[in-house]
Design an enzyme around this catalytic site. Sequence first.
Site, short mmCIF file in Angstrom:
data_model
loop_
_atom_site.label_atom_id
_atom_site.label_comp_id
_atom_site.label_asym_id
_atom_site.label_seq_id
_atom_site.Cartn_x
_atom_site.Cartn_y
_atom_site.Cartn_z
N PRO A 102 0.79 -1.23 0.00
CA PRO A 102 0.00 0.00 0.00
C PRO A 102 0.82 1.28 0.00
O PRO A 102 1.85 1.37 0.65
CB PRO A 102 -0.84 -0.11 1.28
CG PRO A 102 -0.12 -1.07 2.14
CD PRO A 102 0.57 -2.02 1.22
N HIS B 46 3.56 -4.41 9.33
CA HIS B 46 3.38 -4.28 10.77
C HIS B 46 2.01 -4.76 11.26
O HIS B 46 1.75 -4.75 12.46
CB HIS B 46 3.57 -2.81 11.17
CG HIS B 46 4.69 -2.16 10.43
ND1 HIS B 46 6.00 -2.50 10.61
CD2 HIS B 46 4.68 -1.20 9.46
CE1 HIS B 46 6.76 -1.77 9.79
NE2 HIS B 46 5.98 -0.99 9.09
N ARG C 88 6.25 0.71 13.81
CA ARG C 88 6.94 0.21 12.62
C ARG C 88 8.12 -0.70 12.97
O ARG C 88 8.78 -1.22 12.08
CB ARG C 88 7.43 1.37 11.76
CG ARG C 88 6.30 2.21 11.18
CD ARG C 88 6.82 3.24 10.20
NE ARG C 88 5.84 4.25 9.91
CZ ARG C 88 4.89 4.15 8.98
NH1 ARG C 88 4.79 3.06 8.25
NH2 ARG C 88 4.03 5.13 8.80
N GLU D 30 12.46 -9.21 2.54
CA GLU D 30 11.68 -8.05 2.98
C GLU D 30 12.51 -6.79 2.78
O GLU D 30 13.68 -6.75 3.15
CB GLU D 30 11.33 -8.22 4.46
CG GLU D 30 10.59 -7.06 5.06
CD GLU D 30 10.35 -7.21 6.56
OE1 GLU D 30 9.95 -6.21 7.17
OE2 GLU D 30 10.55 -8.31 7.12
#
Length: 138
Positions: free
Chosen positions: A10, A78, A109, A96
């Site tokens: 997102p 998260h 975060r 990641e």
Amino acid sequence: MKKLIIINGPNLNLLGKREPEIYGSLTFEDYFKEIKGKYPEVSLEYYQSNVEGELINKLHEVGFSYDGVVLNAGAYTHTSIGIGDAIKGIETPVVEVHISNTFGREEFRHQSYISPNAKGVILGFGLQSYELAIGSFM
């Protein structure tokens, strides 16, 4: 030829416009053209969605046939146990990635549901974080 995919979550479709002091002024589409040119020996694809389920579906789609996934799940890092479980359930290794140093930002975060199931984590090197992740599959 290695087959890799970069999956962005997102708000990463807003790169180049959103908070340039954190994320820079280059759009991801322009950056993607650059890195494709740097890695002509790699079949490199790109996918972006703001929808959690679509990201999980994409991981399932590529998770048994690609050589690697570079994943920046954005804020879902998260919050999404589902994305973490999807990574755990596939065979393709996932790295990641984060553009910013998430540990230098808000405390929420600092938690990742992706890290425990990832091959590795790269963060804080700006867009170069993606290139470092690609390099880990070479």
